[in-house]
Motif scaffolding. Structure first.
Motif, short mmCIF file in Angstrom:
data_model
loop_
_atom_site.label_atom_id
_atom_site.label_comp_id
_atom_site.label_asym_id
_atom_site.label_seq_id
_atom_site.Cartn_x
_atom_site.Cartn_y
_atom_site.Cartn_z
N PHE A 1 0.85 -1.19 0.00
CA PHE A 1 0.00 0.00 0.00
C PHE A 1 0.89 1.24 0.00
CE2 PHE A 1 -2.18 -3.37 2.26
CZ PHE A 1 -3.43 -3.40 1.67
N LEU A 2 0.31 2.36 -0.38
CA LEU A 2 0.96 3.66 -0.28
C LEU A 2 0.12 4.55 0.63
CD1 LEU A 2 1.82 4.22 -4.06
CD2 LEU A 2 3.28 3.21 -2.30
N LEU A 3 0.77 5.51 1.27
CA LEU A 3 0.06 6.39 2.20
C LEU A 3 0.46 7.84 1.92
CD1 LEU A 3 -1.87 6.24 4.70
CD2 LEU A 3 0.18 6.43 6.12
N ALA A 4 -0.55 8.71 1.79
CA ALA A 4 -0.31 10.12 1.46
C ALA A 4 -1.38 10.97 2.15
CB ALA A 4 -0.37 10.33 -0.05
N PRO A 5 -1.14 12.27 2.29
CA PRO A 5 -2.21 13.15 2.78
C PRO A 5 -3.39 13.16 1.82
CG PRO A 5 -0.07 14.26 2.84
CD PRO A 5 0.12 13.01 2.04
N SER A 6 -4.59 13.37 2.35
CA SER A 6 -5.77 13.53 1.49
C SER A 6 -5.98 14.98 1.09
CB SER A 6 -7.02 13.03 2.22
OG SER A 6 -7.01 11.62 2.32
N ALA A 7 -5.36 15.91 1.80
CA ALA A 7 -5.49 17.34 1.50
C ALA A 7 -4.21 18.04 1.92
CB ALA A 7 -6.69 17.95 2.21
N GLN A 8 -3.94 19.16 1.31
CA GLN A 8 -2.73 19.93 1.64
C GLN A 8 -3.01 21.01 2.67
OE1 GLN A 8 -1.81 19.65 -2.99
NE2 GLN A 8 -0.50 21.18 -2.05
N VAL A 9 -4.28 21.27 2.95
CA VAL A 9 -4.65 22.31 3.91
C VAL A 9 -5.75 21.77 4.82
CG1 VAL A 9 -4.09 24.21 2.34
CG2 VAL A 9 -6.41 23.29 2.34
N PHE A 10 -5.93 22.44 5.95
CA PHE A 10 -7.09 22.19 6.79
C PHE A 10 -8.29 22.92 6.19
CE2 PHE A 10 -3.68 21.64 10.02
CZ PHE A 10 -4.04 20.38 10.51
N PRO A 11 -9.50 22.59 6.62
CA PRO A 11 -10.66 23.36 6.15
C PRO A 11 -10.43 24.86 6.32
CG PRO A 11 -11.39 21.46 7.42
CD PRO A 11 -9.89 21.51 7.54
N PHE A 12 -10.70 25.62 5.26
CA PHE A 12 -10.36 27.03 5.22
C PHE A 12 -11.63 27.88 5.28
CE2 PHE A 12 -10.51 25.12 1.03
CZ PHE A 12 -11.43 25.92 0.36
N ASP A 13 -11.48 29.18 5.27
CA ASP A 13 -12.58 30.13 5.36
C ASP A 13 -13.62 29.85 4.28
OD1 ASP A 13 -14.27 32.31 5.57
OD2 ASP A 13 -12.75 33.81 5.10
N ALA A 14 -14.85 29.60 4.70
CA ALA A 14 -15.92 29.28 3.75
C ALA A 14 -16.26 30.45 2.84
CB ALA A 14 -17.17 28.82 4.51
N GLY A 15 -15.85 31.64 3.19
CA GLY A 15 -16.15 32.81 2.37
C GLY A 15 -15.18 33.02 1.23
N HIS B 1 -7.10 24.91 -8.67
CA HIS B 1 -7.08 23.58 -8.07
C HIS B 1 -5.67 23.10 -7.70
CE1 HIS B 1 -6.13 23.09 -12.21
NE2 HIS B 1 -7.18 22.43 -12.62
N ARG B 2 -4.67 23.96 -7.81
CA ARG B 2 -3.30 23.54 -7.50
C ARG B 2 -3.17 23.13 -6.02
NH1 ARG B 2 1.41 23.97 -10.91
NH2 ARG B 2 2.94 22.62 -9.91
N TRP B 3 -4.01 23.73 -5.18
CA TRP B 3 -3.92 23.42 -3.74
C TRP B 3 -4.40 22.01 -3.42
CZ3 TRP B 3 -8.44 22.49 -0.88
CH2 TRP B 3 -9.64 22.78 -1.55
N MET B 4 -4.96 21.32 -4.41
CA MET B 4 -5.36 19.93 -4.24
C MET B 4 -4.54 19.00 -5.12
SD MET B 4 -7.42 19.02 -1.96
CE MET B 4 -7.83 17.42 -2.65
N GLU B 5 -3.34 19.43 -5.50
CA GLU B 5 -2.50 18.60 -6.35
C GLU B 5 -2.20 17.25 -5.72
OE1 GLU B 5 1.78 18.84 -8.78
OE2 GLU B 5 1.10 20.54 -7.57
N VAL B 6 -2.25 17.17 -4.41
CA VAL B 6 -1.96 15.91 -3.71
C VAL B 6 -2.87 14.77 -4.17
CG1 VAL B 6 -3.53 16.38 -1.78
CG2 VAL B 6 -1.52 14.94 -1.42
N ALA B 7 -4.06 15.10 -4.65
CA ALA B 7 -5.01 14.06 -5.08
C ALA B 7 -4.77 13.61 -6.51
CB ALA B 7 -6.45 14.58 -4.95
N ALA B 8 -4.15 14.46 -7.32
CA ALA B 8 -4.04 14.20 -8.76
C ALA B 8 -3.27 12.93 -9.11
CB ALA B 8 -3.43 15.41 -9.46
N PRO B 9 -2.15 12.62 -8.46
CA PRO B 9 -1.40 11.44 -8.89
C PRO B 9 -2.19 10.14 -8.84
CG PRO B 9 -0.06 12.83 -7.47
CD PRO B 9 -1.45 13.37 -7.42
N TRP B 10 -3.03 9.99 -7.83
CA TRP B 10 -3.77 8.73 -7.67
C TRP B 10 -4.97 8.68 -8.59
CZ3 TRP B 10 0.37 7.40 -5.82
CH2 TRP B 10 1.04 8.12 -4.84
N THR B 11 -5.56 9.83 -8.89
CA THR B 11 -6.58 9.87 -9.94
C THR B 11 -5.98 9.41 -11.26
OG1 THR B 11 -7.86 11.67 -8.93
CG2 THR B 11 -8.04 11.41 -11.32
N LEU B 12 -4.82 9.95 -11.58
CA LEU B 12 -4.18 9.66 -12.85
C LEU B 12 -3.79 8.19 -12.97
CD1 LEU B 12 -3.38 11.44 -15.31
CD2 LEU B 12 -1.08 11.54 -14.32
#
Length: 483
Positions: free
Chosen positions: A386-400, A416-427
């Motif tokens: 298995f591989l293990l990585a963060p699911s997000a690069q930030v904590f929940p941010f200002d909803a506004g 969407h660059r702030w969610m680049e962490v998800a892209a490799p596994w989608t690809l």
């Protein structure tokens, strides 16, 4: 801080909604609860707590829902049991068709859908009752759920912060106990990011596990969300399975996901990816919690070690091509209408206008790049289970805000660059299980992504179950309004 519902005592939360989905299913089948009682409890929960998070939209008429629940009770009286979701109230993500409900995509009101998507039909066949839709970003773009039709879905742990997206409504509804389980979908972390932001679980399955029409392996896939691994597995067993209308659907019998989850995980090898040796910007505190999750796996007897640096920069360039291709193809007709184009959000215009500039050579590069990245990741599974990585690069941010334009001082060059962490596994197309990883200093959650071998969802769920037994963040830390 939660203040809006501070005067509502916890005793006002109806007991059926506190049950995990499998527990609820057994209570209904044993007739300890009637379907009508369950429907009333969840409708009451929605009335009380949905205004806090704005997770469920396009709600069905209450009397119609109760009538359907009574019909489910009558079926049980006759000895007829549709399946494990018998009498469950569900709300379908507002990018997916559910007969009798509009599919607005957060953009415009439409007429009611005339038929169900394949997996929605399966949930109804298993006894579920559709009570509404879950909120999404406009066209599902961006991991922050807001749109001009229904407004913003906010975080159950802090209503001033984002719930993530695009399955933000589903994740917030689960955390607030408005639904027993939920469906979602994922292109760029749309199952993983909101689950991490809302302290629930999600599974991005491999291509074809849950059937969808088409001959091209679209990076966007549907998947289940839940509060326990067992519930996640059961919902996957309902959504999965081949279908003649889906030529790429996996042929494996989905009943495998109803089996025993207990497994000796000692000796399993897990590769820790982290931030790709500093390549990804991460908000301070996120990696610390994810490393803590890695240590928990080690305490279970797993062997956890760092993964050698991967060519992730090339993966991002390839991902952008696929993103423009797939999103632009879906939204091109909307864009062609001047009136609609004038109402599209900038993120949608960015994707469609990028799509219009693509060449045949770009499409060829996208396909070749995806194959090469899949090979790079697959080679890791010669060494790791298995591989293990963060699911997000930030904590929940200002909803506004629309999206984080910088992380720890590093600017983000796209929406969407702030969610680049998800892209490799989608690809790569490998299945990914999001698991809660704990809470940061501000009291909001994050999660980790456990990546498995191709079509290895069952092994993922078994290891996730062992982790859950050792942590159980979902039940240990409830949203403040429910405590």
């Amino acid at each position: 801080m939660v203040t809006e519902l501070s005067g509502i005592p916890s005793a006002s939360v109806p007991e059926p909604v506190r049950l995990d989905a499998v527990e609820l299913s057994w209570s209904i089948r044993r007739r300890e609860l009637t379907c009508e009682q369950v429907a009333e409890a969840f409708l009451t929960q929605m009335d009380r707590f949905n205004p806090l998070v704005n997770a469920i939209v396009s709600r069905a008429d209450e009397q119609d829902v109760l009538a359907q629940a009574r019909a489910r009770d009558a079926e049980l009286d006759r000895g007829e049991w549709a399946g494990w979701m018998h009498g469950f109230p569900i709300a379908v993500k507002d990018l997916t068709d559910a007969e009798g409900f509009p599919t607005t995509q957060g953009f415009e009101h439409t007429g009611a859908a005339t038929e169900d998507a394949i997996f929605v039909r399966r949930m109804r066949a298993a006894g579920a009752i559709v009570v509404g839709k879950t909120n999404v970003p406009e066209f599902g773009l961006g991991s922050h759920t807001f749109n001009p039709l229904f407004g913003t879905t906010t975080n159950p742990y802090d209503p001033g912060r984002a719930a993530g997206g695009s399955s933000g409504g589903a994740a917030a509804a689960l955390a607030m106990r408005l639904l027993p389980v939920a469906d979602g979908s994922d292109f760029m972390g749309s199952l993983r990011n909101p689950a991490a932001f809302c302290n629930v679980l999600s599974l991005r399955p491999g291509f074809g596990r849950i059937p969808a029409p088409g001959f091209v392996g679209d990076p966007a896939v549907p998947g289940p969300m839940a509060r326990t691994v067992r519930d996640l597995a059961m919902l996957l067993s309902t959504m999965a399975g081949s279908d003649e209308r889906a030529p790429l659907s996996a042929p494996q019998d989905p009943a495998v996901f109803t089996g025993a989850l207990d497994r000796d995980v000692s000796g399993l090898r897990i590769g820790w990816v982290g931030d790709f040796d500093g390549y990804l910007a991460t908000e301070p505190g996120v990696l610390d919690l994810c490393r803590g999750a890695a240590e928990r796996f080690a305490s279970l007897g797993c062997v956890v070690e760092p993964v050698p640096r991967l060519p992730v920069e090339r993966a991002w360039d390839t991902f952008l091509l696929w993103r423009r291709w797939m999103v632009g193809e879906k939204l091109h007709d909307v864009y062609r209408s001047p009136g609609s184009r004038a109402r599209m959000k900038p993120e949608a215009l960015y994707e469609v206008e990028g799509y219009l500039e693509l060449t045949v050579q770009d499409i060829a590069a996208a396909r070749a790049g995806r194959d090469a990245w899949r090979e790079s990741v697959s080679e890791l599974f010669d060494r790791y289970d298995f591989l293990l990585a963060p699911s997000a690069q930030v904590f929940p941010f200002d909803a506004g805000s629309r999206w984080p334009d910088e992380i720890d001082g590093r600017p983000m060059d796209t929406y969407h660059r702030w969610m680049e962490v998800a892209a490799p596994w989608t690809l790569s197309g490998h299945p990914v299980l999001n698991l809660p990883a704990g809470f940061g200093a501000a009291g909001v959650p994050t999660g980790v992504s456990l990546v498995g071998r191709g079509h290895g969802e069952w092994s993922l769920l078994q290891l996730g179950h062992a982790y859950e037994q050792a942590t159980d963040w979902v039940h240990a830390v409830l949203p403040p309004a429910l405590t």
